[in-house]
Write an enzyme that holds these catalytic residues in place. Sequence first.
Site, PDB file in Angstrom:
ATOM      1  N   HIS A  26      55.940  19.837  23.148  1.00 55.77           N
ATOM      2  CA  HIS A  26      57.067  19.478  22.293  1.00 55.77           C
ATOM      3  C   HIS A  26      58.355  19.998  22.909  1.00 55.77           C
ATOM      4  O   HIS A  26      58.348  20.925  23.722  1.00 55.77           O
ATOM      5  CB  HIS A  26      56.892  20.031  20.870  1.00 55.77           C
ATOM      6  CG  HIS A  26      57.174  21.497  20.736  1.00 55.77           C
ATOM      7  ND1 HIS A  26      58.410  22.009  20.392  1.00 55.77           N
ATOM      8  CD2 HIS A  26      56.376  22.572  20.908  1.00 55.77           C
ATOM      9  CE1 HIS A  26      58.355  23.322  20.352  1.00 55.77           C
ATOM     10  NE2 HIS A  26      57.134  23.694  20.653  1.00 55.77           N
ATOM     11  N   CYS A  27      59.454  19.365  22.528  1.00 56.03           N
ATOM     12  CA  CYS A  27      60.777  19.835  22.942  1.00 56.03           C
ATOM     13  C   CYS A  27      61.559  20.162  21.682  1.00 56.03           C
ATOM     14  O   CYS A  27      60.986  20.490  20.652  1.00 56.03           O
ATOM     15  CB  CYS A  27      61.480  18.805  23.819  1.00 56.03           C
ATOM     16  SG  CYS A  27      61.772  17.232  22.995  1.00 56.03           S
ATOM     17  N   ALA A  28      62.872  20.048  21.731  1.00 56.60           N
ATOM     18  CA  ALA A  28      63.696  20.475  20.598  1.00 56.60           C
ATOM     19  C   ALA A  28      63.607  19.537  19.412  1.00 56.60           C
ATOM     20  O   ALA A  28      63.903  19.939  18.285  1.00 56.60           O
ATOM     21  CB  ALA A  28      65.155  20.598  21.037  1.00 56.60           C
TER      22      ALA A  28
END
Length: 673
Positions: A26-28
């Site tokens: 996942h990222c932001a």
Amino acid sequence: MGKFENDAKALLEAVGGKENVAAVSHCATRMRFVLNDDKKANVKAIENLSAVKGTFTNAGQFQVIIGNDVPIFYNDFTAVSGIEGVSKEAAKSAAKQNLNPVQRVLTMLAEIFTPIIPAIIVGGLILGFRNVLEGIGWEHLGQKVIDGVAQFTKSGDPIYKTIVDVSPFWKGVNDFLWLPGEAIFHFLPVGITWSVSRKMGTTQILGIVLGICLVSPNLLTNAYAVPEAIKEGTLKSFEFGLFSIPAVGYQAQVIPALLAGLSLSYLEIFWRKRIPEVVSMIFVPFLSLLPALILAHTVLGPFGWWLGQGLSSIVLAGLTGPLKWLFGAIFGTLYAPFVITGLHHMTNAIDTQLIADAGGTGLWPMIALSNIAQGSAVLAYYFMNRHNEKEAQVSLPAAISAYLGVTEPALFGVNVKYIYPFVAGLIGSGIAGLLSTSLNITANAIGVGGLPGILAIKAQYWLPFVLAMGVAIIVPFILTFFFRKAGILTKAEDEAKADYVATPATEEVVEVVKEEVTTGATVSILSPLTGEAKELSQANDPVFAQGVMGQGVLIQPSEGKLVAPVDATVSVLFPTKHAVGLVSTDGVELLMHIGMDTVNLEGQGFTAHVAQGDSVKAGDLLITFDIEAIKAAGYLTETPVIITNQDAFAPADLPNLPTSVVAGQALLAAVKK
């Protein structure tokens, strides 16, 4: 029960179950899946989940947009699925399994050419301006006279003076502008070999040195002078007694530089694995650079020159031959599908080669027109659905983005999804492409896509290009309305709207803010950065550009300091320190995401000055970041500043964009709905 446990279970089932997930990270703002079989993902079911704001696929990754709560969602997902997450780089590596060999090559080309496109755009604008100064004769300036003789064309028309003929000032400007123009185009191989080494993870300074060795102005015959030098017998060469090597420069040549850079990188990777680390600093650079240089000037350079000129000759024949109208119609129609498949990255190399061989490119004007056509189609869709808040929030930003040259939000957010706007855009783009080649419209270089594209068009073709733009705007707009009213190709939209079922919200923990805010109340938001504020739709990431995460502004920072724009609590601070979420004392939820794809830096170049859960005052320092280090790593520093709880607050009082902003000054307001 976890906050998103129900949605996490539903998502696991909708992506095809645990056995279909090769990797997840996942990222932001989003979950990033690498799926063994993309076809097993039930996109409709996923987008109906209350926690999901949208989906899209990019570079072999199936991305599910969650928002600020993605770390919580990710933890719940790993808990219910039993799948351990991987790093972003591992996910990208795993994603390659979903790409065929052609897609992998195209992805590599895209990653090589993307960092140098800004320089090529600037060069195109400079050449366009110089063309106005020295290439257009103006009747009111009088007829050109040389040695007392009036000048005429071969057809007998008078030749008029140009601006540089009558103005010493503008002549000086014209000469001065050639300084960056020459640097960009004549020394383009330096940028390419650097970008190759950057992409391959090898020593970038060696790539720069190799590029300089391809364009040395003192030791090599300039590429533009090679034909004349061969004719006159003045071609330079390196003499070795028994044999000689032609000393040919590769100014503005794309394929020779690409092949040379790849040979250098693969040699370096080869020797790294075989030479002991204690002496690698001495032998690896030597054994990589010297053979690559020999290959470049004996095999790869001549072959690349031949291949590049052959390719540009074929395309040029299509652009200028007796069937150029057909070539324009086909290319104009197919460019948007090229974007979807990734094949459009090949046009960068072809455009650049055409500029080197023919002094301009007829492909790029059609690319700009295709962007405009898809923007017009999605704009028509917006007008038909402007009262549908969900559709309007996607379609209007997508239209603006396409008009400015970034079509992915329009293509993936609306046009391809509902088919008939896409087809309307293809038809309009095909007609515009036909006009473009029929009228011989030519660009100096790759420019800013969409409507601003006229700035890269050679000045003598501005009026024809305006005509073609009119077609690209009007035809798709009208056809989109017509297809919808006539029910042509509208089945996908009809089914999507018929199948939509509102899913009950999952159980959520609601935090009570300390201050009650009444409807219509305004919360002032200060600028968290110093730099230039722009429309959010100009963001390179389609998720931000479409406003899927929320509305706000995009800031190009000039200083590496991010400060709190409101009195707030730090709700999210990523371990990579590239993004931070705040909840103001008034309940406004904000996300500030420093750069694009900077999550891949794993925190390098970022320093956090707060921790998650901290209370901050407006103006307090949140994060410092190294702008130059981020750019050197090949990432953009543009920073979206957005209101993510758009169901509760709407942005207002935005300044006239673009505009310069200073950290701490008023930027916008959030109005309670």
